[in-house]
Design an enzyme around this catalytic site. Structure first.
Site, PDB file in Angstrom:
ATOM      1  N   LYS A   1      55.309  45.503  13.459  1.00  0.00           N
ATOM      2  CA  LYS A   1      56.735  44.574  14.113  1.00  0.00           C
ATOM      3  C   LYS A   1      56.931  43.174  13.859  1.00  0.00           C
ATOM      4  O   LYS A   1      57.627  42.712  13.526  1.00  0.00           O
ATOM      5  CB  LYS A   1      56.262  44.236  16.355  1.00  0.00           C
ATOM      6  CG  LYS A   1      57.156  45.770  16.885  1.00  0.00           C
ATOM      7  CD  LYS A   1      55.775  45.294  18.153  1.00  0.00           C
ATOM      8  CE  LYS A   1      56.301  46.283  18.957  1.00  0.00           C
ATOM      9  NZ  LYS A   1      55.731  46.055  20.340  1.00  0.00           N
ATOM     10  N   GLY A   2      55.387  42.593  13.407  1.00  0.00           N
ATOM     11  CA  GLY A   2      55.249  41.003  13.091  1.00  0.00           C
ATOM     12  C   GLY A   2      56.298  41.123  11.935  1.00  0.00           C
ATOM     13  O   GLY A   2      56.308  39.725  11.898  1.00  0.00           O
TER      14      GLY A   2
ATOM     15  N   GLU B   1      55.680  41.013   4.802  1.00  0.00           N
ATOM     16  CA  GLU B   1      54.786  41.461   5.833  1.00  0.00           C
ATOM     17  C   GLU B   1      54.817  39.398   6.963  1.00  0.00           C
ATOM     18  O   GLU B   1      54.196  38.200   6.318  1.00  0.00           O
ATOM     19  CB  GLU B   1      53.602  42.042   5.925  1.00  0.00           C
ATOM     20  CG  GLU B   1      52.433  41.535   7.229  1.00  0.00           C
ATOM     21  CD  GLU B   1      52.477  41.933   7.829  1.00  0.00           C
ATOM     22  OE1 GLU B   1      53.288  41.658   8.444  1.00  0.00           O
ATOM     23  OE2 GLU B   1      50.958  42.765   9.087  1.00  0.00           O
ATOM     24  N   ASP B   2      54.271  39.477   8.153  1.00  0.00           N
ATOM     25  CA  ASP B   2      54.308  38.601   8.615  1.00  0.00           C
ATOM     26  C   ASP B   2      52.869  37.117   8.175  1.00  0.00           C
ATOM     27  O   ASP B   2      52.788  36.152   8.410  1.00  0.00           O
ATOM     28  CB  ASP B   2      54.099  38.118  10.248  1.00  0.00           C
ATOM     29  CG  ASP B   2      52.580  39.424  10.886  1.00  0.00           C
ATOM     30  OD1 ASP B   2      52.189  39.749  10.305  1.00  0.00           O
ATOM     31  OD2 ASP B   2      53.142  39.372  11.765  1.00  0.00           O
TER      32      ASP B   2
ATOM     33  N   LYS C   1      46.435  33.018   6.132  1.00  0.00           N
ATOM     34  CA  LYS C   1      44.965  33.013   6.218  1.00  0.00           C
ATOM     35  C   LYS C   1      43.752  33.260   5.977  1.00  0.00           C
ATOM     36  O   LYS C   1      43.905  34.190   5.848  1.00  0.00           O
ATOM     37  CB  LYS C   1      45.038  33.418   8.253  1.00  0.00           C
ATOM     38  CG  LYS C   1      45.012  31.813   8.854  1.00  0.00           C
ATOM     39  CD  LYS C   1      44.797  32.559  10.798  1.00  0.00           C
ATOM     40  CE  LYS C   1      44.368  33.868  11.135  1.00  0.00           C
ATOM     41  NZ  LYS C   1      44.552  33.889  12.588  1.00  0.00           N
TER      42      LYS C   1
ATOM     43  N   PHE D   1      44.537  30.422  15.826  1.00  0.00           N
ATOM     44  CA  PHE D   1      45.807  31.544  16.069  1.00  0.00           C
ATOM     45  C   PHE D   1      47.056  31.232  15.690  1.00  0.00           C
ATOM     46  O   PHE D   1      47.036  30.671  17.431  1.00  0.00           O
ATOM     47  CB  PHE D   1      45.223  32.807  17.309  1.00  0.00           C
ATOM     48  CG  PHE D   1      45.581  33.289  17.392  1.00  0.00           C
ATOM     49  CD1 PHE D   1      44.954  35.014  17.190  1.00  0.00           C
ATOM     50  CD2 PHE D   1      47.030  34.283  18.295  1.00  0.00           C
ATOM     51  CE1 PHE D   1      45.294  36.005  16.515  1.00  0.00           C
ATOM     52  CE2 PHE D   1      46.759  35.391  18.503  1.00  0.00           C
ATOM     53  CZ  PHE D   1      46.533  35.814  18.023  1.00  0.00           C
TER      54      PHE D   1
ATOM     55  N   ASP E   1      52.727  37.421  17.449  1.00  0.00           N
ATOM     56  CA  ASP E   1      52.230  37.473  18.643  1.00  0.00           C
ATOM     57  C   ASP E   1      50.831  37.136  19.293  1.00  0.00           C
ATOM     58  O   ASP E   1      50.065  36.965  18.519  1.00  0.00           O
ATOM     59  CB  ASP E   1      52.996  38.481  19.400  1.00  0.00           C
ATOM     60  CG  ASP E   1      51.432  40.043  18.486  1.00  0.00           C
ATOM     61  OD1 ASP E   1      50.969  40.213  17.546  1.00  0.00           O
ATOM     62  OD2 ASP E   1      51.260  40.343  19.804  1.00  0.00           O
TER      63      ASP E   1
ATOM     64  N   ARG F   1      56.998  36.272  20.038  1.00  0.00           N
ATOM     65  CA  ARG F   1      57.220  36.629  18.828  1.00  0.00           C
ATOM     66  C   ARG F   1      58.248  36.034  18.503  1.00  0.00           C
ATOM     67  O   ARG F   1      59.217  35.933  16.627  1.00  0.00           O
ATOM     68  CB  ARG F   1      57.300  38.427  18.272  1.00  0.00           C
ATOM     69  CG  ARG F   1      56.594  39.108  18.681  1.00  0.00           C
ATOM     70  CD  ARG F   1      56.718  40.548  18.130  1.00  0.00           C
ATOM     71  NE  ARG F   1      55.518  41.394  18.403  1.00  0.00           N
ATOM     72  CZ  ARG F   1      54.747  41.637  17.730  1.00  0.00           C
ATOM     73  NH1 ARG F   1      54.066  40.735  16.388  1.00  0.00           N
ATOM     74  NH2 ARG F   1      53.660  42.766  18.017  1.00  0.00           N
TER      75      ARG F   1
HETATM   76  P1  IMP Z   1      44.083  41.621   8.458  1.00  0.00           P
HETATM   77  O1  IMP Z   1      44.758  40.948   7.636  1.00  0.00           O
HETATM   78  O2  IMP Z   1      44.286  43.195   8.466  1.00  0.00           O
HETATM   79  O3  IMP Z   1      43.661  40.823   9.370  1.00  0.00           O
HETATM   80  O4  IMP Z   1      45.782  41.391  10.154  1.00  0.00           O
HETATM   81  C1  IMP Z   1      46.744  40.877  10.466  1.00  0.00           C
HETATM   82  C2  IMP Z   1      47.333  40.675  10.874  1.00  0.00           C
HETATM   83  O5  IMP Z   1      46.606  40.604  12.383  1.00  0.00           O
HETATM   84  C3  IMP Z   1      48.700  40.417  10.998  1.00  0.00           C
HETATM   85  O6  IMP Z   1      49.887  41.256  11.097  1.00  0.00           O
HETATM   86  C4  IMP Z   1      48.566  39.864  13.200  1.00  0.00           C
HETATM   87  O7  IMP Z   1      49.346  41.163  13.869  1.00  0.00           O
HETATM   88  C5  IMP Z   1      47.157  39.501  13.200  1.00  0.00           C
HETATM   89  N1  IMP Z   1      46.556  38.597  13.238  1.00  0.00           N
HETATM   90  C6  IMP Z   1      46.066  37.990  12.645  1.00  0.00           C
HETATM   91  N2  IMP Z   1      46.568  36.375  12.991  1.00  0.00           N
HETATM   92  C7  IMP Z   1      46.898  36.409  13.805  1.00  0.00           C
HETATM   93  C8  IMP Z   1      47.046  35.216  14.473  1.00  0.00           C
HETATM   94  O8  IMP Z   1      47.247  34.180  14.024  1.00  0.00           O
HETATM   95  N3  IMP Z   1      48.559  35.132  15.191  1.00  0.00           N
HETATM   96  C9  IMP Z   1      49.272  35.918  15.696  1.00  0.00           C
HETATM   97  N4  IMP Z   1      48.359  37.602  15.443  1.00  0.00           N
HETATM   98  C10 IMP Z   1      47.225  37.305  14.366  1.00  0.00           C
HETATM   99 MG    MG Z   2      51.016  42.463  11.395  1.00  0.00          MG
END
Ligand code: IMP
Ligand code: MG
Length: 176
Positions: free
Chosen positions: A42-43, A99-100, A131, A152, A159, A165
């Site tokens: 969804k992000g 992607e977010d 990040k 975070f 979210d 969101r």
């Molecule tokens: P990763 O890169 O596989 O660790 O996943 C990234 C996903 O983790 C993002 O798309 C978010 O859904 C969630 N996520 C990681 N850090 C944050 C944050 O700071 N705020 C909100 N969601 C986060």
């Molecule tokens: Mg995501």
């Protein structure tokens, strides 16, 4: 977790002006080429909608994926699956995933390596927030809105426990 404060990190105006810049870069790169843009739900929904709205490219198809990762509320685990796959074939297309955020990188590693097997002409990634704090695998996004060392954050699709969101800016969640 009880939230004490949502501390502003990137204002709505800053987000929109950065999105405009990214849209111009994307327009330039794909000039004259049909493009398939895939939104990661969804992000990714808000960044995706903001981006395509201001892009000038007029030969664009859109599609959506929904991924699930099974883990805790604030980090993703290594088990990632499709809840919803793309519907438009990628074969021979220029494809841009939107992607977010990249955090550990595991979600995008799973998605990009899966999509890479489907015969796209090119496959690129646009991320609103890159990040670095918890990166586990190396992912190099082609378009990055903002980089963040830690914290975070919520808003612009991101979210915390399914909330926040729809906020138009990016905020850090400060616990009590
Ligand atoms: P990763 O890169 O596989 O660790 O996943 C990234 C996903 O983790 C993002 O798309 C978010 O859904 C969630 N996520 C990681 N850090 C944050 C944050 O700071 N705020 C909100 N969601 C986060
Ligand atoms: Mg995501």
């Amino acid at each position: 977790m009880v939230i004490k404060e949502l501390r502003p990190v990137f204002s709505p105006e800053l987000v929109q002006s950065r999105v405009q810049e990214l849209a111009a870069e994307i327009d330039e790169l794909y000039k004259g080429k049909p493009l398939l843009i895939i939104c990661v739900l969804k992000g990714g929904f808000m960044f995706f909608a903001d981006l395509v709205r201001v892009m000038k490219h007029d030969d664009v198809q859109v599609d959506f994926v929904r991924l699930s990762s099974y883990g805790s509320a604030t980090s993703s685990s290594e088990h990632i699956t499709f809840n919803k796959d793309v519907e438009i074939p990628l074969q021979g297309k220029d494809v841009l995933v939107v992607e977010d955020m990249i955090d550990s990188g595991l979600t995008m590693e799973f998605l990009l390596s899966t999509l890479a097997q489907r015969g796209a002409k090119s496959l690129r990634l646009a991320i609103l927030i890159d990040k670095h704090e918890r990166r586990k695998v190396e992912i190099k996004p082609d378009f990055v809105g903002f980089t963040l060392e830690q914290g975070f954050i919520v808003g612009c699709g991101l979210d915390y426990a399914k909330r926040f969101r729809t906020l138009p800016g990016i905020y850090e969640v400060i616990p009590e």
